[in-house]
Write an enzyme that holds these catalytic residues in place. Structure first.
Site, short mmCIF file in Angstrom:
data_model
loop_
_atom_site.label_atom_id
_atom_site.label_comp_id
_atom_site.label_asym_id
_atom_site.label_seq_id
_atom_site.Cartn_x
_atom_site.Cartn_y
_atom_site.Cartn_z
N CYS A 2 29.79 -19.61 36.26
CA CYS A 2 30.98 -19.83 35.42
C CYS A 2 32.14 -18.98 35.92
O CYS A 2 33.11 -18.76 35.21
CB CYS A 2 30.66 -19.54 33.96
SG CYS A 2 30.02 -17.88 33.68
N ALA A 36 17.34 -9.81 34.50
CA ALA A 36 16.91 -11.03 35.19
C ALA A 36 16.37 -10.73 36.59
O ALA A 36 15.32 -11.27 36.98
CB ALA A 36 18.07 -12.01 35.27
N ASP A 65 21.49 -19.42 34.65
CA ASP A 65 22.82 -19.61 34.03
C ASP A 65 23.42 -18.24 33.70
O ASP A 65 23.55 -17.88 32.54
CB ASP A 65 22.68 -20.49 32.78
CG ASP A 65 24.01 -20.81 32.13
OD1 ASP A 65 25.06 -20.63 32.79
OD2 ASP A 65 24.01 -21.24 30.97
N ASP A 100 16.49 -12.75 28.62
CA ASP A 100 17.86 -12.26 28.50
C ASP A 100 17.81 -10.74 28.36
O ASP A 100 16.86 -10.18 27.82
CB ASP A 100 18.56 -12.88 27.28
CG ASP A 100 20.08 -12.77 27.37
OD1 ASP A 100 20.73 -13.77 27.73
OD2 ASP A 100 20.62 -11.66 27.11
N1 SAH Z 1 22.44 -19.77 29.35
C1 SAH Z 1 23.20 -19.46 28.15
C2 SAH Z 1 24.47 -18.72 28.43
C3 SAH Z 1 24.30 -17.47 29.24
S1 SAH Z 1 25.54 -16.29 28.98
C4 SAH Z 1 23.48 -20.72 27.37
O1 SAH Z 1 23.29 -21.82 27.88
O2 SAH Z 1 23.92 -20.60 26.22
C5 SAH Z 1 24.93 -14.97 29.93
C6 SAH Z 1 23.76 -14.25 29.29
O3 SAH Z 1 23.24 -13.39 30.29
C7 SAH Z 1 24.10 -13.36 28.12
O4 SAH Z 1 23.30 -13.71 27.02
C8 SAH Z 1 23.76 -11.93 28.59
O5 SAH Z 1 23.16 -11.14 27.57
C9 SAH Z 1 22.80 -12.19 29.69
N2 SAH Z 1 22.75 -11.20 30.77
C10 SAH Z 1 23.79 -10.56 31.36
N3 SAH Z 1 23.34 -9.80 32.38
C11 SAH Z 1 22.00 -9.98 32.45
C12 SAH Z 1 20.97 -9.50 33.29
N4 SAH Z 1 21.24 -8.65 34.31
N5 SAH Z 1 19.72 -9.91 33.08
C13 SAH Z 1 19.43 -10.78 32.07
N6 SAH Z 1 20.36 -11.25 31.24
C14 SAH Z 1 21.62 -10.87 31.42
#
Ligand code: SAH
Length: 398
Positions: free
Chosen positions: A340, A280, A300, A251
């Site tokens: 989402c 990511a 996700d 994350d």
């Molecule tokens: N999979 C999680 C929900 C994800 S919410 C669950 O099941 O509870 C989206 C997440 O992506 C957030 O925690 C945010 O910090 C992260 N995020 C947003 N942009 C990102 C990026 N470019 N690389 C990695 N993480 C990222």
């Protein structure tokens, strides 16, 4: 009932009578009921052009969705007792569905309370209003929640960006109860996760994915799992609990990664689960260069398509992400991919995966369709209430 009337133009009652709850500003007969005569959030009777009332709702003259219907007919005032009733109806379904009091208790329009979200974490409630109408009813909502749930705390997590469309301020504070020193805990499938009602994402936990995480049971035993956009480790720790041999959570947020580390410890998975702070896309490229391979890859991400006009750009981002995910998959691997974004159609997400698979000379098999859990019920007349889509795919060599 002494509330002002909001008159609709001729024919503009059809959608409401078919079940929808929204009135758009161009549907209002502004000769009879000028929008400037209403205050943001003011309660009104919504009335058709032949003077037949449709029901009670609230207005925001400054918003494109200028009114929302809360109750059909004029018998019920928009007050605490109506909210109590709605909460009880919502609660009855959640209590049938879940063995423990951890769920989304109110999902806005779908639960007859447009503009209100209520999440339950045992005896802690985290609520959010997204409209001026619901914001004005905060005291009534607080009293109704106190009556129906008797929570130890109620937090207002009123910092969603969508609130700016209703000219509402951004804040998070305690609406009921005393501050506590111990962290907020969510329980899911026998695991415990620490979350943060003030600093966390959305209202603290993604209950919408809980049922989807159940599918890991059949897929991860003895396998190597990569959980991208892991937030507090929901997917990753569930995979560990189902017997994954190794799990990597990724994350971009440092507070999230710190919380994952505590959640790993709390659930006794230190030997198998690790958490990495990284972007990511960058991290997937690094893993690809290092020739790392996983049996299961979970994608996700946050919503890439927040507005309709971002769809063209967003679909490219989803396609790229999925292709990167497939590049770190074993020859016979499982890809769990989600969106989402309401504005990203299910078919477009699947097309992107399929195009990515062909580009990499792989073959995809769709095993399961995923959607939001039943504590986020879909309102069949309101397309916007159906936002979460996902797929569990097997990705093979071509
Ligand atoms: N999979 C999680 C929900 C994800 S919410 C669950 O099941 O509870 C989206 C997440 O992506 C957030 O925690 C945010 O910090 C992260 N995020 C947003 N942009 C990102 C990026 N470019 N690389 C990695 N993480 C990222």
């Amino acid at each position: 009932m002494q509330v002002p009337a909001l008159y609709l133009k001729r024919g503009e009652d059809t959608r409401l009578r078919a079940g929808h709850l929204w009135v758009f500003s161009n549907e209002v007969d502004v000769q009879r009921s000028p929008l400037s005569g209403f205050e943001p959030g003011q309660v009104c009777a919504i009335v058709d052009s032949r003077d037949k009332p449709i029901g009670v709702g609230y207005v925001n003259p400054n918003s494109l969705i200028c009114a929302r219907l809360v109750s059909r007919g004029l018998e019920h005032a928009l007050d605490k007792s109506l909210i109590v009733h709605r909460l009880k109806v919502a609660l009855a379904m959640r209590e049938r569905l879940y063995g423990e009091p951890y769920y989304r208790l109110v999902f806005g329009e779908s639960d007859g309370l447009p503009g209100l979200t209520v999440d339950r974490f045992g005896d802690v409630i985290v609520a959010q209003t997204t409209t001026a109408g619901m914001e004005r009813l905060k005291d009534e909502i607080t009293e109704a929640v106190a009556k129906v749930i008797k929570p130890r705390q109620l937090w207002w997590k009123n910092d969603a960006s969508i609130r700016t469309m209703e000219n509402l301020p951004s804040y998070a504070d305690l609406g009921l109860g005393e501050p506590a020193s111990e962290p907020l805990i969510v329980r899911e499938a026998g695991l415990e996760f620490e979350c943060d009602p003030v600093g966390g994402q959305k209202t603290g936990w993604f209950y919408d994915q809980r049922g989807n995480r159940d599918c890991l049971e059949h897929l991860v035993k003895g396998k190597r799992v990569l959980d991208m956009f892991s937030y507090l480790g929901g997917w990753g720790l569930r995979a560990a609990a189902y017997g994954a041999s190794e799990v990597v959570c990724v994350d971009a947020s440092q507070p999230a990664v710190d919380a994952i580390a505590r959640n790993i410890e709390r659930n006794g998975f230190s030997d198998r689960v690790s958490a990495v702070r990284a972007d990511a896309f960058d991290h997937l490229k690094t893993l690809r260069e290092q020739r790392e391979r996983f049996d299961v890859v979970i994608l996700d991400p946050p919503a890439f398509v927040k507005r309709k006009k971002d769809l063209a750009e967003g679909r490219v981002a989803y396609r790229r992400l999925n292709e990167l995910g497939m590049q770190v998959l074993e020859r016979d691997g499982i890809l769990i991919t989600c969106s989402c974004s309401y504005h990203m159609p299910r078919t477009v997400l699947l097309d992107g995966v399929q195009q990515g698979a062909r580009h990499l000379d792989r073959q995809a098999q769709l095993l399961w369709n995923l959607q939001q859990g039943p504590d986020h019920p879909i309102h069949p007349a309101i397309a916007e209430t159906e936002y979460l889509k996902g797929f569990v795919l097997r990705i093979l060599p071509a």
